[in-house]
Design an enzyme around this catalytic site. Structure first.
Site, PDB file in Angstrom:
ATOM      1  N   GLY A  12      40.172  28.250 -41.522  1.00 21.69           N
ATOM      2  CA  GLY A  12      41.049  27.913 -40.398  1.00 21.69           C
ATOM      3  C   GLY A  12      42.328  28.742 -40.377  1.00 21.69           C
ATOM      4  N   TYR A  13      43.189  28.389 -39.446  1.00 19.59           N
ATOM      5  CA  TYR A  13      44.402  29.179 -39.209  1.00 19.59           C
ATOM      6  C   TYR A  13      45.286  29.258 -40.466  1.00 19.59           C
ATOM      7  CZ  TYR A  13      49.000  30.202 -37.079  1.00 19.59           C
ATOM      8  OH  TYR A  13      50.229  30.712 -36.764  1.00 19.59           O
ATOM      9  N   SER A 126      52.024  16.679 -42.341  1.00 21.38           N
ATOM     10  CA  SER A 126      52.660  17.173 -41.117  1.00 21.38           C
ATOM     11  C   SER A 126      53.976  16.452 -40.871  1.00 21.38           C
ATOM     12  CB  SER A 126      51.709  16.902 -39.950  1.00 21.38           C
ATOM     13  OG  SER A 126      52.376  17.042 -38.733  1.00 21.38           O
ATOM     14  N   ALA A 127      54.872  17.158 -40.208  1.00 21.80           N
ATOM     15  CA  ALA A 127      56.135  16.543 -39.796  1.00 21.80           C
ATOM     16  C   ALA A 127      55.906  15.362 -38.864  1.00 21.80           C
ATOM     17  CB  ALA A 127      56.994  17.586 -39.091  1.00 21.80           C
ATOM     18  N   TYR A 150      46.509  10.781 -35.110  1.00 24.19           N
ATOM     19  CA  TYR A 150      46.519  11.945 -36.017  1.00 24.19           C
ATOM     20  C   TYR A 150      47.569  11.753 -37.112  1.00 24.19           C
ATOM     21  CZ  TYR A 150      47.892  16.595 -37.648  1.00 24.19           C
ATOM     22  OH  TYR A 150      48.242  17.668 -38.437  1.00 24.19           O
ATOM     23  N   LYS A 154      47.362  11.206 -41.357  1.00 26.10           N
ATOM     24  CA  LYS A 154      48.080  12.018 -42.351  1.00 26.10           C
ATOM     25  C   LYS A 154      48.852  11.108 -43.299  1.00 26.10           C
ATOM     26  CE  LYS A 154      46.811  16.102 -41.334  1.00 26.10           C
ATOM     27  NZ  LYS A 154      46.079  16.923 -42.287  1.00 26.10           N
ATOM     28  N   ARG A 232      61.934  22.733 -31.475  1.00 24.96           N
ATOM     29  CA  ARG A 232      61.083  22.570 -32.657  1.00 24.96           C
ATOM     30  C   ARG A 232      61.461  23.595 -33.730  1.00 24.96           C
ATOM     31  NH1 ARG A 232      60.235  18.879 -29.986  1.00 24.96           N
ATOM     32  NH2 ARG A 232      58.288  17.902 -29.316  1.00 24.96           N
ATOM     33  N   ASP A 296      55.935  13.309 -26.611  1.00 24.39           N
ATOM     34  CA  ASP A 296      56.834  14.356 -27.113  1.00 24.39           C
ATOM     35  C   ASP A 296      58.237  13.805 -27.349  1.00 24.39           C
ATOM     36  OD1 ASP A 296      55.103  16.451 -27.288  1.00 24.39           O
ATOM     37  OD2 ASP A 296      55.811  17.513 -25.509  1.00 24.39           O
TER      38      ASP A 296
HETATM   39  P1  NAD Z   1      42.416  24.631 -38.296  1.00 25.30           P
HETATM   40  O1  NAD Z   1      41.667  23.730 -37.394  1.00 25.30           O
HETATM   41  O2  NAD Z   1      42.555  26.056 -37.927  1.00 25.30           O
HETATM   42  O3  NAD Z   1      41.816  24.539 -39.776  1.00 25.30           O
HETATM   43  C1  NAD Z   1      41.158  23.396 -40.261  1.00 25.30           C
HETATM   44  C2  NAD Z   1      39.837  23.859 -40.867  1.00 25.30           C
HETATM   45  O4  NAD Z   1      39.146  22.716 -41.378  1.00 25.30           O
HETATM   46  C3  NAD Z   1      38.916  24.526 -39.849  1.00 25.30           C
HETATM   47  O5  NAD Z   1      38.443  25.741 -40.402  1.00 25.30           O
HETATM   48  C4  NAD Z   1      37.778  23.526 -39.664  1.00 25.30           C
HETATM   49  O6  NAD Z   1      36.566  24.151 -39.354  1.00 25.30           O
HETATM   50  C5  NAD Z   1      37.772  22.832 -41.013  1.00 25.30           C
HETATM   51  N1  NAD Z   1      37.212  21.478 -40.984  1.00 25.30           N
HETATM   52  C6  NAD Z   1      37.461  20.489 -40.089  1.00 25.30           C
HETATM   53  N2  NAD Z   1      36.770  19.390 -40.408  1.00 25.30           N
HETATM   54  C7  NAD Z   1      36.059  19.673 -41.537  1.00 25.30           C
HETATM   55  C8  NAD Z   1      35.163  18.943 -42.339  1.00 25.30           C
HETATM   56  N3  NAD Z   1      34.825  17.682 -42.042  1.00 25.30           N
HETATM   57  N4  NAD Z   1      34.634  19.540 -43.442  1.00 25.30           N
HETATM   58  C9  NAD Z   1      34.961  20.825 -43.732  1.00 25.30           C
HETATM   59  N5  NAD Z   1      35.794  21.566 -42.986  1.00 25.30           N
HETATM   60  C10 NAD Z   1      36.354  21.003 -41.904  1.00 25.30           C
HETATM   61  O7  NAD Z   1      43.854  23.959 -38.503  1.00 25.30           O
HETATM   62  P2  NAD Z   1      45.163  24.531 -39.201  1.00 25.30           P
HETATM   63  O8  NAD Z   1      46.189  24.731 -38.157  1.00 25.30           O
HETATM   64  O9  NAD Z   1      44.800  25.651 -40.102  1.00 25.30           O
HETATM   65  O10 NAD Z   1      45.595  23.256 -40.033  1.00 25.30           O
HETATM   66  C11 NAD Z   1      45.249  23.099 -41.398  1.00 25.30           C
HETATM   67  C12 NAD Z   1      45.766  21.754 -41.887  1.00 25.30           C
HETATM   68  O11 NAD Z   1      47.183  21.693 -41.681  1.00 25.30           O
HETATM   69  C13 NAD Z   1      45.185  20.554 -41.133  1.00 25.30           C
HETATM   70  O12 NAD Z   1      44.957  19.515 -42.062  1.00 25.30           O
HETATM   71  C14 NAD Z   1      46.279  20.178 -40.176  1.00 25.30           C
HETATM   72  O13 NAD Z   1      46.253  18.800 -39.854  1.00 25.30           O
HETATM   73  C15 NAD Z   1      47.531  20.529 -40.952  1.00 25.30           C
HETATM   74  N6  NAD Z   1      48.690  20.821 -40.101  1.00 25.30           N
HETATM   75  C16 NAD Z   1      48.603  21.786 -39.129  1.00 25.30           C
HETATM   76  C17 NAD Z   1      49.686  22.022 -38.282  1.00 25.30           C
HETATM   77  C18 NAD Z   1      49.598  23.032 -37.191  1.00 25.30           C
HETATM   78  O14 NAD Z   1      50.413  22.977 -36.267  1.00 25.30           O
HETATM   79  N7  NAD Z   1      48.676  24.000 -37.234  1.00 25.30           N
HETATM   80  C19 NAD Z   1      50.884  21.293 -38.452  1.00 25.30           C
HETATM   81  C20 NAD Z   1      50.937  20.334 -39.445  1.00 25.30           C
HETATM   82  C21 NAD Z   1      49.837  20.105 -40.278  1.00 25.30           C
HETATM   83  N1  UFG Z   2      55.077  22.730 -24.916  1.00 17.55           N
HETATM   84  C1  UFG Z   2      55.161  23.115 -23.587  1.00 17.55           C
HETATM   85  N2  UFG Z   2      54.045  23.606 -22.978  1.00 17.55           N
HETATM   86  C2  UFG Z   2      52.843  23.725 -23.638  1.00 17.55           C
HETATM   87  C3  UFG Z   2      52.772  23.328 -24.989  1.00 17.55           C
HETATM   88  C4  UFG Z   2      53.912  22.823 -25.595  1.00 17.55           C
HETATM   89  O1  UFG Z   2      56.217  23.016 -22.961  1.00 17.55           O
HETATM   90  O2  UFG Z   2      51.854  24.161 -23.012  1.00 17.55           O
HETATM   91  C5  UFG Z   2      56.295  22.245 -25.592  1.00 17.55           C
HETATM   92  C6  UFG Z   2      56.194  20.827 -26.104  1.00 17.55           C
HETATM   93  O3  UFG Z   2      56.553  19.898 -25.113  1.00 17.55           O
HETATM   94  C7  UFG Z   2      57.156  20.869 -27.293  1.00 17.55           C
HETATM   95  C8  UFG Z   2      57.025  22.299 -27.820  1.00 17.55           C
HETATM   96  O4  UFG Z   2      56.499  23.058 -26.724  1.00 17.55           O
HETATM   97  O5  UFG Z   2      58.477  20.682 -26.851  1.00 17.55           O
HETATM   98  C9  UFG Z   2      56.104  22.433 -29.017  1.00 17.55           C
HETATM   99  O6  UFG Z   2      54.853  21.836 -28.710  1.00 17.55           O
HETATM  100  P1  UFG Z   2      53.563  22.061 -29.646  1.00 17.55           P
HETATM  101  O7  UFG Z   2      52.430  21.340 -28.987  1.00 17.55           O
HETATM  102  O8  UFG Z   2      53.373  23.505 -29.924  1.00 17.55           O
HETATM  103  O9  UFG Z   2      53.974  21.391 -31.028  1.00 17.55           O
HETATM  104  P2  UFG Z   2      54.395  19.898 -31.397  1.00 17.55           P
HETATM  105  O10 UFG Z   2      55.768  19.956 -31.986  1.00 17.55           O
HETATM  106  O11 UFG Z   2      54.176  18.978 -30.271  1.00 17.55           O
HETATM  107  O12 UFG Z   2      53.333  19.517 -32.539  1.00 17.55           O
HETATM  108  C10 UFG Z   2      52.924  20.453 -33.546  1.00 17.55           C
HETATM  109  C11 UFG Z   2      51.473  20.162 -33.948  1.00 17.55           C
HETATM  110  C12 UFG Z   2      51.377  18.851 -34.660  1.00 17.55           C
HETATM  111  C13 UFG Z   2      52.331  18.837 -35.813  1.00 17.55           C
HETATM  112  C14 UFG Z   2      53.743  19.134 -35.352  1.00 17.55           C
HETATM  113  C15 UFG Z   2      54.637  19.251 -36.561  1.00 17.55           C
HETATM  114  O13 UFG Z   2      50.639  20.147 -32.792  1.00 17.55           O
HETATM  115  O14 UFG Z   2      50.074  18.690 -35.164  1.00 17.55           O
HETATM  116  O15 UFG Z   2      53.777  20.366 -34.659  1.00 17.55           O
HETATM  117  O16 UFG Z   2      55.957  19.342 -36.167  1.00 17.55           O
HETATM  118  F1  UFG Z   2      52.313  17.618 -36.388  1.00 17.55           F
END
Ligand code: NAD
Ligand code: UFG
Length: 339
Positions: A12-13, A126-127, A150, A154, A232, A296
């Site tokens: 993943g990312y 996550s935050a 979600y 967490k 953010r 939000d």
């Molecule tokens: P992502 O979706 O890119 O990566 C998650 C990976 O987990 C994917 O490759 C997916 O295929 C795999 N996966 C999902 N379910 C699975 C399962 N049951 N078994 C095995 N693999 C599985 O997401 P990401 O952005 O890389 O996030 C990684 C972690 O960080 C997640 O737990 C997410 O909740 C947490 N997180 C992400 C963000 C964000 O904004 N990206 C913020 C806070 C926390």
């Molecule tokens: N926003 C827009 N337009 C869009 C998408 C987002 O205006 O199309 C705004 C939102 O309203 C917010 C900001 O951009 O003000 C950031 O939004 P994101 O959806 O990118 O991020 P969030 O802060 O809502 O949430 C993200 C992840 C969560 C994680 C959190 C941690 O999606 O999983 O950051 O701070 F928990």
């Protein structure tokens, strides 16, 4: 030294960037991923980038026997647990699925670790566990009150880890609470590849800039912030990745488990992000103002000082770096990992 790390969700990312950082630091990551939200091409690219044959297992974390087999076969001594579902909006319509993958999946993984005798784990939290901020910047001891399924999953995993560690003296965990990861590795070979319409801001802006989407919707300009749009704490994914190496080192050194924020401590508004991305890309980013998005909040940013004290880590990349690297990834891979 902890060397061989099972990385769930490593395709993943964030997981793919963490694997790169781990390899650069001398660790051997073993990826376990079911590719439900990722593409195996990411692993091929990682291998090419590192000139290393990274083992990868296609499978689900809810398969305890498979997790145990992976830990045993590769003699893993720690786990970094990224795998999970992460879309806040989707979690409101698929709560059962979110609890299943995120909570049941983490339980399964912990069971496998116990069976094999692996007792070090880093967990991606996550935050969002803080809910609506009562005080800013957010410190780790801020009350925990997630406002969506979600976030609840967490927090449930955080509590699971704490309870299991209390009952098993050997288990040590590091809980990392990420703020808003953006950007991509500077090679442009790996990056964020969201499926369908991106729900997060930066990938949406990038797709507008590259011409895949017409305009961004700015979700509300009537917040109590300097320009009225949401603020953010955006953090470069490579900084976030580096923090995982530090966290693993800390887990090795320390007798204590820990919980730590990973952010920059700086807040940027949606309009700041549009402006920075337009400047980094040289593209105009058309946008329209729409209603606020349900759930939000106005402002979220971290107090990153504990991370620096505990891990000796702080984010070093700036907003311009985040936008430049995200744009470079987007232009080199306009359709993500698809050909
Ligand atoms: P992502 O979706 O890119 O990566 C998650 C990976 O987990 C994917 O490759 C997916 O295929 C795999 N996966 C999902 N379910 C699975 C399962 N049951 N078994 C095995 N693999 C599985 O997401 P990401 O952005 O890389 O996030 C990684 C972690 O960080 C997640 O737990 C997410 O909740 C947490 N997180 C992400 C963000 C964000 O904004 N990206 C913020 C806070 C926390
Ligand atoms: N926003 C827009 N337009 C869009 C998408 C987002 O205006 O199309 C705004 C939102 O309203 C917010 C900001 O951009 O003000 C950031 O939004 P994101 O959806 O990118 O991020 P969030 O802060 O809502 O949430 C993200 C992840 C969560 C994680 C959190 C941690 O999606 O999983 O950051 O701070 F928990």
């Amino acid at each position: 030294m902890l060397r061989t790390v099972l990385v769930t969700g490593g395709a993943g990312y964030i997981g793919s960037h963490a694997c790169l950082a781990l390899i650069k630091a001398g660790y051997d990551p073993i990826i376990l991923d079911n590719f439900s939200n990722s593409n195996a091409v990411a692993i091929q690219r990682l291998r090419a980038l590192c000139q290393k044959d990274i083992p990868a297992i296609e499978g689900d974390i809810r398969d305890t026997n498979l997790c145990a087999k992976a830990l045993r076969d590769y003699e893993c001594d720690s786990v970094i647990h990224f795998a999970g579902l992460k879309a806040v909006g989707e979690s409101q319509t698929k709560a059962l699925e979110y609890y299943d993958v995120n909570l049941v999946g983490s339980h399964s993984l912990l069971r496998a670790m116990q069976d094999v005798g692996v007792n070090r784990i880093i967990f991606s939290s996550s935050a969002t566990v803080y809910g609506v901020p009562k005080a800013l910047p957010l410190k780790e001891n801020h009350p925990l009150a997630p406002t969506n399924p979600y976030g609840q999953t967490k927090l449930a995993v955080e509590r699971l880890l704490s309870d299991v560690a209390a009952s098993e003296a050997n288990l040590k965990y590091g809980i990392l609470r990420y703020f808003n990861p953006v950007g991509a590795d500077s090679s442009s070979r790996i990056g964020e590849d969201p499926r369908g319409v991106p729900s997060n801001l930066m990938p949406f802006i990038a797709q507008v800039a590259v011409g895949r989407r017409e305009a961004l919707m700015v979700f509300g300009n009537d917040y109590d912030t300097p320009d009225g749009t949401g603020v953010r704490d955006y953090i470069h994914v490579s900084d976030l990745a580096d923090a995982h190496v530090k966290a693993l080192e800390k887990l090795e050194d320390s007798a204590e488990s820990f919980i730590v924020n990973l952010g920059t401590g700086k807040g940027y508004s949606v309009l700041d992000m549009i402006e920075a991305f337009a400047s980094a890309s040289g593209q105009s980013i058309p946008y329209n103002i729409s209603n606020r998005r349900v759930g939000d909040v106005a402002v979220v940013y971290s107090d990153p000082s504990y991370a620096e004290k505990l891990l000796g880590w702080k984010a070093v990349r700036e907003l311009d770096d985040m936008c430049r690297d995200h744009w470079a990834w987007q232009t080199a891979n306009p359709r993500g990992y698809e050909k």
